[in-house]
Motif scaffolding. Structure first.
Motif, PDB file in Angstrom:
ATOM      1  N   TRP A 223       0.734  -1.139  -0.015  1.00 24.34           N
ATOM      2  CA  TRP A 223       0.076   0.043  -0.100  1.00 24.34           C
ATOM      3  C   TRP A 223       1.093   1.207  -0.037  1.00 24.34           C
ATOM      4  CZ3 TRP A 223      -4.610  -0.287  -1.869  1.00 24.34           C
ATOM      5  CH2 TRP A 223      -5.376  -1.566  -1.596  1.00 24.34           C
ATOM      6  N   ALA A 224       2.185   1.123   0.463  1.00 24.01           N
ATOM      7  CA  ALA A 224       2.787   2.381   0.567  1.00 24.01           C
ATOM      8  C   ALA A 224       3.206   2.999  -0.945  1.00 24.01           C
ATOM      9  CB  ALA A 224       4.247   2.159   1.132  1.00 24.01           C
ATOM     10  N   GLY A 225       3.195   2.210  -1.994  1.00 33.14           N
ATOM     11  CA  GLY A 225       3.344   2.862  -3.205  1.00 33.14           C
ATOM     12  C   GLY A 225       2.027   3.191  -3.662  1.00 33.14           C
ATOM     13  N   PRO A 226       0.848   2.730  -3.963  1.00 36.38           N
ATOM     14  CA  PRO A 226      -0.321   3.380  -4.196  1.00 36.38           C
ATOM     15  C   PRO A 226      -0.667   4.679  -3.452  1.00 36.38           C
ATOM     16  CG  PRO A 226      -0.526   1.073  -4.317  1.00 36.38           C
ATOM     17  CD  PRO A 226       0.716   1.119  -3.818  1.00 36.38           C
ATOM     18  N   TYR A 227      -0.360   4.558  -2.163  1.00 34.80           N
ATOM     19  CA  TYR A 227      -0.746   5.569  -1.160  1.00 34.80           C
ATOM     20  C   TYR A 227       0.090   6.776  -1.793  1.00 34.80           C
ATOM     21  CZ  TYR A 227      -0.004   8.243   3.258  1.00 34.80           C
ATOM     22  OH  TYR A 227      -0.038   9.404   4.129  1.00 34.80           O
ATOM     23  N   LEU A 228       1.504   6.604  -1.957  1.00 35.41           N
ATOM     24  CA  LEU A 228       2.390   7.805  -2.246  1.00 35.41           C
ATOM     25  C   LEU A 228       2.010   8.289  -3.525  1.00 35.41           C
ATOM     26  CD1 LEU A 228       5.652   6.396  -0.678  1.00 35.41           C
ATOM     27  CD2 LEU A 228       4.407   8.256   0.205  1.00 35.41           C
ATOM     28  N   ARG A 229       1.800   7.420  -4.502  1.00 35.79           N
ATOM     29  CA  ARG A 229       1.254   7.871  -5.900  1.00 35.79           C
ATOM     30  C   ARG A 229      -0.021   8.856  -5.914  1.00 35.79           C
ATOM     31  NH1 ARG A 229      -0.415   3.177  -9.087  1.00 35.79           N
ATOM     32  NH2 ARG A 229      -2.043   3.411  -8.026  1.00 35.79           N
ATOM     33  N   ASP A 230      -1.207   8.175  -5.127  1.00 35.75           N
ATOM     34  CA  ASP A 230      -2.470   8.634  -5.054  1.00 35.75           C
ATOM     35  C   ASP A 230      -2.629  10.031  -4.355  1.00 35.75           C
ATOM     36  OD1 ASP A 230      -3.147   6.709  -6.985  1.00 35.75           O
ATOM     37  OD2 ASP A 230      -3.942   5.188  -5.022  1.00 35.75           O
ATOM     38  N   VAL A 231      -1.991   9.818  -3.191  1.00 33.78           N
ATOM     39  CA  VAL A 231      -2.115  11.191  -2.350  1.00 33.78           C
ATOM     40  C   VAL A 231      -1.122  12.440  -2.580  1.00 33.78           C
ATOM     41  CG1 VAL A 231      -2.017  11.869  -0.031  1.00 33.78           C
ATOM     42  CG2 VAL A 231      -3.164   9.649  -0.622  1.00 33.78           C
ATOM     43  N   TYR A 232       0.212  11.909  -2.953  1.00 30.10           N
ATOM     44  CA  TYR A 232       1.269  12.804  -3.154  1.00 30.10           C
ATOM     45  C   TYR A 232       1.825  12.999  -4.558  1.00 30.10           C
ATOM     46  CZ  TYR A 232       1.351  12.905   2.147  1.00 30.10           C
ATOM     47  OH  TYR A 232       0.967  12.957   3.257  1.00 30.10           O
ATOM     48  N   GLY A 233       1.164  12.123  -5.787  1.00 28.87           N
ATOM     49  CA  GLY A 233       1.664  12.193  -7.118  1.00 28.87           C
ATOM     50  C   GLY A 233       3.060  11.759  -7.001  1.00 28.87           C
ATOM     51  N   ALA A 234       3.562  10.712  -6.141  1.00 31.91           N
ATOM     52  CA  ALA A 234       4.915  10.294  -6.088  1.00 31.91           C
ATOM     53  C   ALA A 234       4.972   9.458  -7.343  1.00 31.91           C
ATOM     54  CB  ALA A 234       5.372   9.393  -4.909  1.00 31.91           C
ATOM     55  N   ASP A 235       6.391   9.554  -8.025  1.00 32.57           N
ATOM     56  CA  ASP A 235       6.841   8.672  -8.931  1.00 32.57           C
ATOM     57  C   ASP A 235       7.514   7.431  -8.492  1.00 32.57           C
ATOM     58  OD1 ASP A 235       9.210   9.563  -8.127  1.00 32.57           O
ATOM     59  OD2 ASP A 235       9.710  10.873 -10.089  1.00 32.57           O
ATOM     60  N   VAL A 236       8.135   6.503  -9.238  1.00 28.99           N
ATOM     61  CA  VAL A 236       8.682   5.663  -8.821  1.00 28.99           C
ATOM     62  C   VAL A 236       9.870   5.594  -7.890  1.00 28.99           C
ATOM     63  CG1 VAL A 236       9.838   3.340  -9.515  1.00 28.99           C
ATOM     64  CG2 VAL A 236       7.822   3.968 -10.866  1.00 28.99           C
ATOM     65  N   SER A 237      10.813   6.461  -8.512  1.00 29.33           N
ATOM     66  CA  SER A 237      11.923   6.886  -7.572  1.00 29.33           C
ATOM     67  C   SER A 237      11.409   7.267  -6.313  1.00 29.33           C
ATOM     68  CB  SER A 237      12.504   8.092  -8.257  1.00 29.33           C
ATOM     69  OG  SER A 237      13.956   8.445  -7.485  1.00 29.33           O
ATOM     70  N   LEU A 238      10.491   8.191  -6.018  1.00 29.40           N
ATOM     71  CA  LEU A 238      10.343   8.649  -4.761  1.00 29.40           C
ATOM     72  C   LEU A 238       9.537   7.460  -3.791  1.00 29.40           C
ATOM     73  CD1 LEU A 238       9.947  11.007  -2.358  1.00 29.40           C
ATOM     74  CD2 LEU A 238       7.809  11.373  -3.573  1.00 29.40           C
ATOM     75  N   ASP A 290      -2.902  12.763   5.024  1.00 25.81           N
ATOM     76  CA  ASP A 290      -1.939  13.355   4.219  1.00 25.81           C
ATOM     77  C   ASP A 290      -1.311  14.363   4.910  1.00 25.81           C
ATOM     78  OD1 ASP A 290      -4.468  14.798   4.565  1.00 25.81           O
ATOM     79  OD2 ASP A 290      -4.487  15.599   2.598  1.00 25.81           O
ATOM     80  N   PRO A 291      -0.383  14.144   5.978  1.00 28.00           N
ATOM     81  CA  PRO A 291       0.150  15.096   6.584  1.00 28.00           C
ATOM     82  C   PRO A 291       1.288  15.934   6.074  1.00 28.00           C
ATOM     83  CG  PRO A 291       0.942  13.078   7.424  1.00 28.00           C
ATOM     84  CD  PRO A 291      -0.227  12.958   6.602  1.00 28.00           C
ATOM     85  N   GLY A 292       1.698  15.399   4.862  1.00 26.31           N
ATOM     86  CA  GLY A 292       3.065  15.610   3.992  1.00 26.31           C
ATOM     87  C   GLY A 292       3.860  14.548   3.817  1.00 26.31           C
ATOM     88  N   VAL A 293       4.429  14.579   2.740  1.00 27.95           N
ATOM     89  CA  VAL A 293       5.103  13.269   2.359  1.00 27.95           C
ATOM     90  C   VAL A 293       6.113  12.758   3.184  1.00 27.95           C
ATOM     91  CG1 VAL A 293       6.769  14.350   0.662  1.00 27.95           C
ATOM     92  CG2 VAL A 293       6.152  12.150   0.463  1.00 27.95           C
ATOM     93  N   TRP A 294       7.073  13.507   3.732  1.00 27.23           N
ATOM     94  CA  TRP A 294       8.108  13.297   4.553  1.00 27.23           C
ATOM     95  C   TRP A 294       7.496  12.914   5.766  1.00 27.23           C
ATOM     96  CZ3 TRP A 294      11.452  10.955   2.198  1.00 27.23           C
ATOM     97  CH2 TRP A 294      11.921  11.556   0.729  1.00 27.23           C
ATOM     98  N   VAL A 295       6.506  13.646   6.285  1.00 27.47           N
ATOM     99  CA  VAL A 295       5.941  13.160   7.657  1.00 27.47           C
ATOM    100  C   VAL A 295       5.291  11.978   7.433  1.00 27.47           C
ATOM    101  CG1 VAL A 295       4.128  13.517   9.238  1.00 27.47           C
ATOM    102  CG2 VAL A 295       5.532  15.564   8.319  1.00 27.47           C
ATOM    103  N   SER A 296       4.594  11.429   6.475  1.00 30.17           N
ATOM    104  CA  SER A 296       4.300  10.259   6.211  1.00 30.17           C
ATOM    105  C   SER A 296       5.227   9.300   5.909  1.00 30.17           C
ATOM    106  CB  SER A 296       3.184  10.317   4.926  1.00 30.17           C
ATOM    107  OG  SER A 296       2.232  10.939   4.907  1.00 30.17           O
TER     108      SER A 296
END
Length: 392
Positions: A223-238, A290-296
């Motif tokens: 779930w970390a992958g879809p979560y970061l992509r869907d909530v923060y727009g993260a790419d594969v690298s992030l 969604d507290p912020g990508v690095w807080v998450s």
């Protein structure tokens, strides 16, 4: 014996990799074969459920034929064969089948190591050895993050899976060459897993085992992958970077809990403290998804650390096992742990689907997933409060 254990740890590193790499592959699998997050949740759940279902027969095999043959046959056919099936996947169902095969192949390797530890070394160092095995083997978990993202970007996901199939077959061959079975326990007593299930002191342990690893494994592995992509727009690298940090936290925990047990002279309260860290982090993410990508990222890392008390829970459980049921005992507790992850993966998939259709969309969906993990770990902790603390 030491060389054989090293090879089993290498095989366990591949097991950790195989339970964690789907988070990185999620974007490519969605584009290439139409595998949506719910499909990957099912695939991950099948991995864990097959892994768990094999624990009882593996326990019998460890006690009767030993860890060598058990690990070689299953790892070669399951992990090696499953990786090749994955590489040829044309639809989500093929990924699910491949993950089931890989789960079957990975099922015996950690328990083979634990079986050797229990039969060969002092009980007082079991938790430290068990934790070190997971800590070193969890480098495979890290390989399922940024290194996997690099390999997929460089070579393609199908070619990467083919390479992993070859590596798995080579590791199985090394197990055959290096692993030696420990001496059998000579006893007039016969028994089965049902004798262990009749022990009331084990059930509070089973309750926490069933839920404690599910948030760390479920989030890190899927779930970390879809979560970061869907909530923060993260790419594969992030996604690779964040899951890498979470994996580091899980490795650190594996090395930390054994020494903490000896320092504080308690298993129960070290385990409770670790899982409380998970509870607090899950509470924050369930309220504010969604507290912020690095807080998450930091909270995910804390969940990984807190949910990695598995070696200490196995050591706590093992203190109640009769010697002639060691194999069946360690695999029984592993069944509860891995089975809990599989059940959680299937339970969180419909929560995700339901939440996406609500106000808030993806944020609500992942908030529900975090809340699910929060409630289950809390229930497990409440049951575990009633266990008898025991150290060797």
């Amino acid at each position: 014996m030491k060389l054989g254990i090293a090879v089993l740890v290498l095989a366990y590193g591949l097991s950790q990799f195989y339970r964690a790499f789907l988070a990185v592959l999620a974007p490519d699998l969605q584009v290439d074969i139409g595998a949506m997050p719910d499909d990957l949740a099912a695939a991950s759940g099948v991995w864990f459920l097959v892994f768990a279902a094999m624990q009882i027969p593996i326990g019998i095999a460890l006690d009767r034929v030993g860890p060598k043959l058990t690990a070689v046959v299953m790892f070669a056919l399951g992990a090696g064969g499953g990786a090749f099936v994955f590489a040829m996947a044309q639809s989500p169902i093929h990924v699910i089948i491949a993950m089931g095969l890989i789960g079957l192949g990975c099922a015996p390797v950690l328990m083979a190591s634990y079986f050797i530890f229990a039969r060969t070394y002092s009980p007082a160092v079991f938790a430290t050895l068990a934790g070190a095995t997971i800590g070193i083997g969890s480098l495979g978990n890290l390989a399922g993050a940024s290194p996997m993202a690099w390999a997929v970007t460089t070579y393609g996901w199908r070619e990467t899976m083919q390479g992993l199939g070859i590596v798995s077959l080579l590791v199985a061959a090394l197990i055959w060459v290096t692993v030696k079975n420990p001496p059998k326990v000579e006893t007039e007593h016969r028994g089965s897993v049902f004798d262990l299930l009749k022990m009331p002191q084990l059930w509070p342990l089973f309750a926490l085992m069933f839920v404690n690893y599910a948030p760390a494994a479920g989030l890190r592995g899927l779930w970390a992958g879809p979560y970061l992509r869907d909530v923060y727009g993260a790419d594969v690298s992030l996604i690779g970077q964040v899951t890498f940090v979470m994996g580091l936290a899980m490795i650190a925990a594996s090395f930390a809990y054994g020494p903490l047990e000896r320092l504080f002279r308690t298993r129960k309260w070290v385990i409770i403290a670790g899982n409380t860290l998970s509870v607090v982090s899950l509470l924050i993410l369930s309220i504010v998804p969604d507290p912020g990508v690095w807080v998450s990222a930091a909270l995910l890392a804390i969940i990984g650390f807190g949910g990695s008390t598995f070696p200490l829970l196995v050591a706590h459980s093992k203190a109640f096992f009769p010697a002639h049921l060691t194999g069946r005992g360690v695999t029984l507790v592993n069944l509860f742990s891995i089975g809990g992850v599989g059940v959680a993966q299937f339970a969180t998939a419909p929560l995700h689907t339901y939440g996406v259709g609500m106000a808030g969309g993806f944020t609500t969906a992942y908030g529900l997933i975090f809340a699910f993990f929060l409630v289950t770990v809390l229930c497990g902790l409440i049951a575990y409060f009633f266990v008898t603390d025991r150290t060797d």
